[in-house]
Write an enzyme that holds these catalytic residues in place. Structure first.
Site: not given
Lengths: 505, 505
Positions: B270, B293, B407
């Site tokens: 990300g 990973e 948000k």
């Protein structure tokens, strides 16, 4: 020479506990031996507590940080807690006076996975260790240390501390000599190698602790027993929990998932653990092994009757009768028990390799399998996480056990939402209360919840849990792990307010 | 012979995706390849979804259980979710359609430590595996499988499944051949041995996957790219989080706790992870390693410029540009990357031995350092825990990172009480938001709380957190981990009711 001290450099440093305690200064970080009431220093902490009290009486400040293996006893944690002599304590405790001070907010406590402690100390996360105070059973002619009834973090403390005080306790059995396996192959990353241990009986280390005699500032002779764990007769609730576990193990054997030798057992301390051990003997098991933290009386019995063939641990925790039995029949036990440093007894690498069956108690579980092992009502610490996380995360099976109620029914061991989480839903496989067993393996959160409610909840709480779960399933914000946020902690809140988790009818 | 299929036994089984999908029957447990959008089967799941939809249209029932490595893509999870074709999905996902079905309560999802999946399958905890559907990059003349862009649990699925469908994807780079390290030394306890891997670059296995051709019921040729991870430009918040981390690493080097080569890095996927990787290059680091990973575009860049010398992972997750770069400069990458089974990439034994620096994102942390990685408002699953627990518990450092708000400020990343706990207070060392970094090592819960409030909380929430903490310190039932049970989850409740965690002013 003293009976237990066979090296002149150490006899030269013999002194009283009071003289030795004077090496401790305010603000020091002091690492001590001791694991579940075994192998802790018996004399210097008491003498230190008096010095601390005197300094406080004189209007001064005298507090230290205390690191150990695990819990100790009133002669260490009790006296230092009552003297208000500790700033910070880690990584585990069980003393009532110490617990009270922590929960009154009067001192700091860090609750740490027992496998983490030594490496975090080496990583420098706890700062410098000024002094180690370590009980030993004797000192050899070569100047090596014969470990006492626990190993814990003693290797680390002796290596890391600037200075060392040794307590040589002649009441510890001379037969302990040779029953330890002290691994000196640890290193800091990136220099670590595989730990070549593949069965609980493997010896990978040495029998004695190394010590740089130049760091030893004092040697104190003592003659005192470990705190005696009172032998609690197995109660009916514990027996029913043990029965559920034993039926489950039988079932797993029939399904071909376990052999009749099971896999190495890890078992916590206490009434339920005792009942489980007693049950294994009744169940006709033979030739089992244990890879665990503590050897209790029950474990000795199992070794004696052949149920357990070999037990690896980091500590004894025997009652007076247990000590007598151990000394009387030492030949039965000598080759069937090894005590190791707790970074090895609790090492994720080894626990996963061996595939331990992890059997631990808990304070509460929620319906989804999150387990609280430490904080009553989310805030008041009981003992600590200990090694339960090391074993639960890495073992072949992770089992958590508790009576379905506490305080005469006023507390439910199964709650809508755990008030503190020490073992997550990802880490719990089997929950057992005296009501029954919930096998959570291969199940989603909602499937788990129904199993836990059906099999583990007490009848006083079952309908309440079902009602919570049903309403959560229809009203929750998300329906993967349904919750009603306004009610999730209401049971704990009600207990805090009324002394009973059950609503007034 | 086909271009990528060099063995007659496999060409003989060539068929269409539709024909292959017909081997899947209702109620089956089907294990598929795929890890973070790489190496998943591209054709059979779509054909299967059509069969399922047709059966549902005809009034029948057709659902299966789907096991993978980790998340896949719309062509697998998306089509099967929209067809309502799954009873149970594990162990990780990120597809929006699948997520919606799970959170609507329409199907079951198990969220599992990625290191646990293969062994729990072998232990029998997920029952029998009827069928494996695995993408490969090719089949050798000896009848071995050249793995694709991810390894995941493919070794386990191929061994355990009763039958196997192979998808041979000719769009996967031929250069992948030889870049895998497939360890076949695992066993069930009590037969396990140490895994002899001591650096990220160690080869301990073979280049190809074994397959029993008699189990192969279908071979399907495909020519489709992995789902492309869109390249997100680094935003200012992520850059500030990365800067806090890099300053901390510099400080640790100056303190002598880390060398200039650091320790093997594990990095999530990300925006923040990208920013951290970019920051490492800026910071002048050279010769680092990764034991992680996923290989993202950012990791390729670091390998290209020498920042990272070697990277071990279980999967690629490259954008179109990343794939182009990889193919164009394959000689730079071939000897600097290995893909392993996820039971090895995420193995506690190895992560602890190597001392990984675990860098993971989170949804929220509470003031005591309990981290929620999975469930928004405690109930709505985002993706899953993935490998974050494997690395956080066992690494040298466990770092969790998140913007301080989400948000548009309506959600605080730092809350009084985590609404779901995936990483406990015992497992978190460093928390970072764009506001700052809290180093929790060596600190008690109350000390941690003050650090988290001071350093990590957003100004909109700082005073509210301080007020909660102060009142909890004076009013809590226990004062080890002070809480006000009636308010602990009130922020989440307020968001659920008003869409904003902040109280109306």
């Amino acid at each position: 020479m003293s009976e237990r001290i066979n090296h002149r450099a150490f006899t030269e440093r013999l002194m009283s506990a009071e003289q030795a305690a004077a090496f401790v200064k305010p603000g020091m970080t002091v690492a001590m031996s001791g694991f579940t009431g075994a192998g802790y220093p018996k004399a210097v902490p008491g003498a230190l507590a008096k010095l601390i009290a005197a300094e406080h009486d004189a209007g001064g400040e005298f507090k230290i940080n205390v690191l150990t293996g695990a819990s100790t006893a009133p002669e260490l944690d009790g006296v230092l807690a009552r003297a208000e002599g500790m700033n910070l304590r880690l990584p585990y405790m069980s003393d009532p006076d110490l617990r009270r001070r922590i929960n009154d907010g009067d001192m700091e406590y860090m609750d740490i996975h027992l496998s983490h402690v030594a490496q975090h100390a080496w990583f420098g996360f706890y700062g410098k260790i000024d002094l180690a105070i370590v009980e030993v059973a004797g000192i050899t002619a070569d100047g090596e240390l014969i470990p006492s009834t626990s190993v814990g973090n003693n290797k680390t403390w002796l290596e890391m501390a600037d200075h060392v005080i040794l307590e040589v306790n002649k009441q510890q059995s001379a037969a302990l000599e040779g029953m330890h396996d002290l691994y000196y192959g640890t290193a800091l990353p990136p220099h670590r190698k595989p730990i070549e241990l593949t069965t609980p009986r493997d010896r990978i280390g040495q029998k004695y602790l190394d010590i740089d005699v130049r760091k030893v500032v004092a040697v104190v002779e003592t003659d005192a027993p470990d705190r005696l764990s009172p032998f609690a007769p197995v109660d009916e609730t514990s027996e029913r929990i043990a029965d559920h576990l034993l039926s489950f193990l039988d079932y797993e054997i029939r399904q071909g998932r376990l052999s009749e030798k099971l896999l190495p057992l890890q078992s916590g301390v206490g009434n339920i653990a005792n009942a489980v051990l007693a049950g294994l003997a009744r169940g006709g098991y033979k030739g089992l092994t244990a890879y665990t933290e503590v050897i209790q009386d029950g474990m000795l019995e199992l070794i004696k009757d052949g149920t357990i063939d070999f037990a690896s641990a980091t500590s004894f925790s025997l009652s007076t009768e247990g000590v007598e039995e151990f000394n009387k029949n030492i030949d039965r036990y000598r080759d069937r028990i090894l005590l190791r440093p707790q970074e090895i007894s609790n090492h994720p690498e080894i626990i996963r390799r061996l595939g331990c069956i992890a059997l631990n108690g808990m304070i509460e579980a929620d319906i989804y399998g999150n387990v609280n092992s430490t904080n009553v009502l989310g805030s008041k610490v009981m003992n600590g996480i200990g090694g339960s996380g090391d074993f639960a995360r890495n073992g072949y099976l992770s089992v958590f056990m508790s009576p379905s109620t506490a305080k005469g029914g006023k507390i439910s061991g199964i709650v809508p939402f755990a008030s503190h989480v020490d073992h997550t839903e990802h880490d719990t496989m089997i929950l057992i209360t005296e009501q029954g067993l919930a096998d959570l393996r291969g199940h989603s959160p909602k499937q788990r919840a129904q199993l836990v409610i059906d099999n583990c909840a007490h009848s006083d709480y079952k309908a309440l849990l079902q009602d919570y779960f049903d309403r959560a399933c229809s009203q929750s914000y998300g329906k993967h792990t349904p919750h009603l946020l306004g009610e999730a902690l209401s049971w704990h809140q009600r207990f805090e307010q009324t002394g009973d988790m059950r609503p007034a009818s």
